[in-house]
Scaffold this motif. Sequence first.
Motif, PDB file in Angstrom:
ATOM      1  N   PRO A  17     -71.389   7.962  47.576  1.00 12.64           N
ATOM      2  CA  PRO A  17     -70.433   9.055  47.358  1.00 12.64           C
ATOM      3  C   PRO A  17     -70.580  10.204  48.355  1.00 12.64           C
ATOM      4  O   PRO A  17     -69.602  10.950  48.582  1.00 12.64           O
ATOM      5  N   GLU A  18     -71.738  10.342  48.980  1.00 11.66           N
ATOM      6  CA  GLU A  18     -71.908  11.377  50.008  1.00 11.66           C
ATOM      7  C   GLU A  18     -71.038  11.088  51.230  1.00 11.66           C
ATOM      8  O   GLU A  18     -70.592  12.021  51.909  1.00 11.66           O
ATOM      9  N   VAL A  19     -70.822   9.808  51.538  1.00 10.89           N
ATOM     10  CA  VAL A  19     -69.941   9.443  52.639  1.00 10.89           C
ATOM     11  C   VAL A  19     -68.514   9.903  52.331  1.00 10.89           C
ATOM     12  O   VAL A  19     -67.837  10.518  53.173  1.00 10.89           O
ATOM     13  N   VAL A  20     -68.060   9.623  51.105  1.00 10.00           N
ATOM     14  CA  VAL A  20     -66.712  10.015  50.708  1.00 10.00           C
ATOM     15  C   VAL A  20     -66.564  11.537  50.756  1.00 10.00           C
ATOM     16  O   VAL A  20     -65.565  12.071  51.265  1.00 10.00           O
ATOM     17  N   ALA A  21     -67.555  12.240  50.220  1.00 12.18           N
ATOM     18  CA  ALA A  21     -67.499  13.703  50.210  1.00 12.18           C
ATOM     19  C   ALA A  21     -67.433  14.262  51.626  1.00 12.18           C
ATOM     20  O   ALA A  21     -66.678  15.216  51.900  1.00 12.18           O
ATOM     21  N   PHE A  22     -68.200  13.686  52.545  1.00 15.98           N
ATOM     22  CA  PHE A  22     -68.174  14.162  53.934  1.00 15.98           C
ATOM     23  C   PHE A  22     -66.806  13.926  54.563  1.00 15.98           C
ATOM     24  O   PHE A  22     -66.233  14.821  55.209  1.00 15.98           O
ATOM     25  N   ILE A  23     -66.268  12.727  54.415  1.00 17.63           N
ATOM     26  CA  ILE A  23     -64.965  12.405  55.018  1.00 17.63           C
ATOM     27  C   ILE A  23     -63.893  13.354  54.493  1.00 17.63           C
ATOM     28  O   ILE A  23     -63.041  13.850  55.254  1.00 17.63           O
ATOM     29  N   GLU A  24     -63.936  13.651  53.205  1.00 18.81           N
ATOM     30  CA  GLU A  24     -62.901  14.496  52.618  1.00 18.81           C
ATOM     31  C   GLU A  24     -63.089  15.965  52.959  1.00 18.81           C
ATOM     32  O   GLU A  24     -62.154  16.760  52.793  1.00 18.81           O
ATOM     33  N   SER A  25     -64.263  16.332  53.460  1.00 16.75           N
ATOM     34  CA  SER A  25     -64.470  17.701  53.922  1.00 16.75           C
ATOM     35  C   SER A  25     -64.187  17.853  55.411  1.00 16.75           C
ATOM     36  O   SER A  25     -63.873  18.940  55.884  1.00 16.75           O
ATOM     37  N   ARG A  26     -64.285  16.761  56.158  1.00 19.39           N
ATOM     38  CA  ARG A  26     -64.178  16.813  57.618  1.00 19.39           C
ATOM     39  C   ARG A  26     -62.805  16.367  58.140  1.00 19.39           C
ATOM     40  O   ARG A  26     -62.312  16.876  59.139  1.00 19.39           O
ATOM     41  N   PHE A  27     -62.161  15.418  57.455  1.00 21.22           N
ATOM     42  CA  PHE A  27     -60.925  14.828  57.959  1.00 21.22           C
ATOM     43  C   PHE A  27     -59.749  15.170  57.040  1.00 21.22           C
ATOM     44  O   PHE A  27     -59.928  15.498  55.867  1.00 21.22           O
TER      45      PHE A  27
END
Length: 381
Positions: A245-255
């Motif tokens: 879920p950290e991957v998803v959270a990063f993508i949704e904060s960056r892209f």
Amino acid sequence: MARILNVIIFFLSVASVAQNRIPELVSPEVNADRTVTFRIYAPSASEVLLECDLLQKGSGPMRLTKNESGVWSVTTVALPSEMYLYNFQVDKVRTLDPNNAFVIRDVGNVFGMFFVPGGKADDYLVRDVPHGSVIHVWYDSPSLKTNRRLTVYTPAGYETSKENYPVLYLQHGAGGDEDAWLQLGRTAQILDNLIASKKAKPMLVVMANGNAGQTAAPGESSAPMKKPVFIQPDMFSGNTEKAYPEVVAFIESRFRVKKDKASRALAGLSMGGMHSLVISANNPELFGYVAVFSSAMLWPKEAPGEVYKDFDRKLEAQKKAGYKLYWIGIGTDDFLFEQSNTFRKKLDAMQFKYVYKETAGGHTWSNWRDYLTEFVPLLFR
């Protein structure tokens, strides 16, 4: 006189080099009839063999024949349209084709590659269509206590658009890394071509490193540059799945992406298929689409990860939470075929709906590229 002698010696040397020059060869040469000719200059060799994934199961390597100039060659039968990997064996020593500049790494081995066009391989080739971008970004993983590298594909027009896009999260198999799907799976080319032909919605594709003990692909991190290995020691630790879920959270904060369940898909091959099963079952609110390609469906009973515990209950929760599509693909010759059947029986008993794709072939990138090409057009409709 000495000067003239030096000139004569120079020209004699050039003539000698010219006579012993390694000939320029075309190899591999894809012929108009879809046969392929391989050539290698090895005048001192006593045997040259071709190892290629085009060969039929159990047929063994193909033997090349030497001509009077020391050039060995062989021509195959007509081949199906596909992406192929190969090497030579020269007197039992495996070697790359010195005339082919197009090479690729698969785990710890390096191969020459070529394409036979005129069919499904056309989806893997760079066409004259709008192209997406591929970037590598690093994100912080508090669970794994490190920064980690991601490969991200953004579709053509992303940079100039104000639109928010859906996301496919794509997992590699054992021995792979965050570049495996990009290189061996031809993900960028497949997405470019499907999107350009209106067969698929524009989307981001996020390819994470599924090995919790790695921060990045071999040679792309501060870790020692050792030969890559197939099985990582923490394969069944559950740490990759727990931290995802950290991957998803990063993508949704960056892209610039959509942040609802119906705009997220999760898919993977082999070990990555297992990761997709486990991640989606442990996070039933995250993914509206799930796909497993030639997936490992079972894990050791002694696997320590909490993500593997009470898995049937988690599947029931996933079913109750709802999803758009659950897609399973596997080849009849795959060594995980029986595991797949066992898992599907479990789903059937639970009345857990899924789409099943059974193909010929085994545990191969040929199948996994096919599955990706079929699955992507089903997303985000």
